[in-house]
Scaffold this motif. Sequence first.
Motif, PDB file in Angstrom:
ATOM      1  N   ALA A  39     -30.675 -37.186  52.201  1.00 27.66           N
ATOM      2  CA  ALA A  39     -32.074 -37.617  52.776  1.00 27.66           C
ATOM      3  C   ALA A  39     -32.468 -37.008  54.035  1.00 27.66           C
ATOM      4  N   GLU A  40     -33.845 -36.686  54.249  1.00 28.12           N
ATOM      5  CA  GLU A  40     -34.124 -36.100  55.517  1.00 28.12           C
ATOM      6  C   GLU A  40     -34.824 -37.257  56.076  1.00 28.12           C
ATOM      7  N   PHE A  41     -34.611 -37.658  57.634  1.00 31.63           N
ATOM      8  CA  PHE A  41     -35.272 -38.723  58.166  1.00 31.63           C
ATOM      9  C   PHE A  41     -36.467 -38.266  58.849  1.00 31.63           C
ATOM     10  N   TYR A  42     -37.497 -39.094  58.877  1.00 27.97           N
ATOM     11  CA  TYR A  42     -38.643 -38.754  59.581  1.00 27.97           C
ATOM     12  C   TYR A  42     -39.284 -40.065  60.672  1.00 27.97           C
ATOM     13  N   ASP A  43     -38.241 -40.648  61.184  1.00 32.50           N
ATOM     14  CA  ASP A  43     -38.063 -41.985  61.897  1.00 32.50           C
ATOM     15  C   ASP A  43     -38.882 -41.355  63.305  1.00 32.50           C
ATOM     16  N   SER A  44     -38.839 -40.097  63.739  1.00 36.44           N
ATOM     17  CA  SER A  44     -39.273 -39.794  65.143  1.00 36.44           C
ATOM     18  C   SER A  44     -40.811 -39.846  64.962  1.00 36.44           C
ATOM     19  N   MET A  45     -41.458 -39.602  63.855  1.00 26.61           N
ATOM     20  CA  MET A  45     -42.860 -39.531  63.693  1.00 26.61           C
ATOM     21  C   MET A  45     -43.533 -40.975  63.634  1.00 26.61           C
ATOM     22  N   ARG A  46     -42.635 -42.022  63.494  1.00 30.36           N
ATOM     23  CA  ARG A  46     -43.235 -43.280  63.398  1.00 30.36           C
ATOM     24  C   ARG A  46     -43.905 -43.716  64.702  1.00 30.36           C
ATOM     25  N   LYS A  47     -44.952 -44.509  64.634  1.00 33.62           N
ATOM     26  CA  LYS A  47     -45.743 -45.154  65.831  1.00 33.62           C
ATOM     27  C   LYS A  47     -46.180 -46.544  65.620  1.00 33.62           C
ATOM     28  N   PRO A  48     -45.628 -47.666  66.298  1.00 30.40           N
ATOM     29  CA  PRO A  48     -46.006 -48.803  66.114  1.00 30.40           C
ATOM     30  C   PRO A  48     -47.806 -49.008  66.695  1.00 30.40           C
ATOM     31  N   LEU A  49     -48.287 -49.873  66.126  1.00 36.39           N
ATOM     32  CA  LEU A  49     -50.030 -50.120  66.619  1.00 36.39           C
ATOM     33  C   LEU A  49     -49.804 -51.820  66.803  1.00 36.39           C
ATOM     34  N   SER A  50     -50.184 -52.121  68.311  1.00 39.21           N
ATOM     35  CA  SER A  50     -50.296 -53.553  68.332  1.00 39.21           C
ATOM     36  C   SER A  50     -51.424 -54.137  67.514  1.00 39.21           C
ATOM     37  N   THR A  51     -51.326 -55.416  67.129  1.00 37.40           N
ATOM     38  CA  THR A  51     -52.631 -56.062  66.531  1.00 37.40           C
ATOM     39  C   THR A  51     -53.930 -55.745  67.112  1.00 37.40           C
ATOM     40  N   LEU A  52     -53.920 -56.070  68.481  1.00 37.85           N
ATOM     41  CA  LEU A  52     -55.158 -55.636  69.334  1.00 37.85           C
ATOM     42  C   LEU A  52     -55.714 -54.233  69.119  1.00 37.85           C
ATOM     43  N   HIS A 115     -37.214 -47.112  58.184  1.00 38.78           N
ATOM     44  CA  HIS A 115     -36.712 -45.802  58.275  1.00 38.78           C
ATOM     45  C   HIS A 115     -37.798 -45.031  57.213  1.00 38.78           C
ATOM     46  N   ILE A 116     -38.025 -43.841  57.743  1.00 33.40           N
ATOM     47  CA  ILE A 116     -38.779 -42.951  56.725  1.00 33.40           C
ATOM     48  C   ILE A 116     -38.038 -41.679  56.038  1.00 33.40           C
ATOM     49  N   LEU A 117     -37.867 -41.585  54.735  1.00 33.53           N
ATOM     50  CA  LEU A 117     -37.019 -40.841  54.115  1.00 33.53           C
ATOM     51  C   LEU A 117     -37.805 -39.946  52.961  1.00 33.53           C
ATOM     52  N   LYS A 118     -37.199 -38.846  52.790  1.00 32.70           N
ATOM     53  CA  LYS A 118     -37.690 -38.070  51.784  1.00 32.70           C
ATOM     54  C   LYS A 118     -36.003 -37.337  51.032  1.00 32.70           C
ATOM     55  N   GLY A 119     -36.129 -37.139  49.925  1.00 34.87           N
ATOM     56  CA  GLY A 119     -34.799 -36.580  49.275  1.00 34.87           C
ATOM     57  C   GLY A 119     -34.792 -35.144  49.796  1.00 34.87           C
TER      58      GLY A 119
END
Length: 204
Positions: A39-52, A115-119
């Motif tokens: 599996a290839e991990f793409y966690d570094s591309m994640r970005k949380p957005l607040s409700t606001l 976690h964000i994965l691709k095969g």
Amino acid sequence: NDNLLATSQAIFKSWFVDFQPFEGKCPYFWRNGCVEDIAEFYDSMRKPLSTLERTDMEKVYPYYGAVSIVDYVDDYLFDGEYLLVSEDGIYVVDENGHPLLQHITGKFWANNHAHILKGKAGFTEDSLYLFLANTNMAPIVTGAAQPKINQANLKSFPLVIPDSETLSKFNALIEPFFDQRLSNVAEIKELEALKELLLSQLTH
């Protein structure tokens, strides 16, 4: 969709639990590896957005959390087919210790609770889904109050990896079931959006 997944799960069990195509035994030339090998991990591309931050956004693209769509936003971080594995939350594994997965396609945004994965290495998102969905990961869940599967533990989780020829045949066998399932999911989303549009017009 449940039937399509159940059929894929049955094929997986036949091949990789009962080893029916291999005279009931795990072939000696399959190798020991870990999740990071497939599996290839793409966690570094994640970005949380607040409700606001999300409040005034146009609701266009799904915004995914640990186990489901949390909201819709006006931009996307990912485009394509991916697996989301629950990282933390109320639950990260089911009653059998299997990780909670979302198999998605298209344009979407994701927060930092999955976690964000691709095969990779011959694994498609379909086969990766089945290998992870049938693995007991309860031993690597940490935290009593807030269960969590951290990236290091997930990457190093041990797996038996089949040879490339076997994997290629298995991929070809399960692909139609997953393609149909993803197509159905896309159709359901379109119908739900149409329903919301019609309901909003009826109320005006």
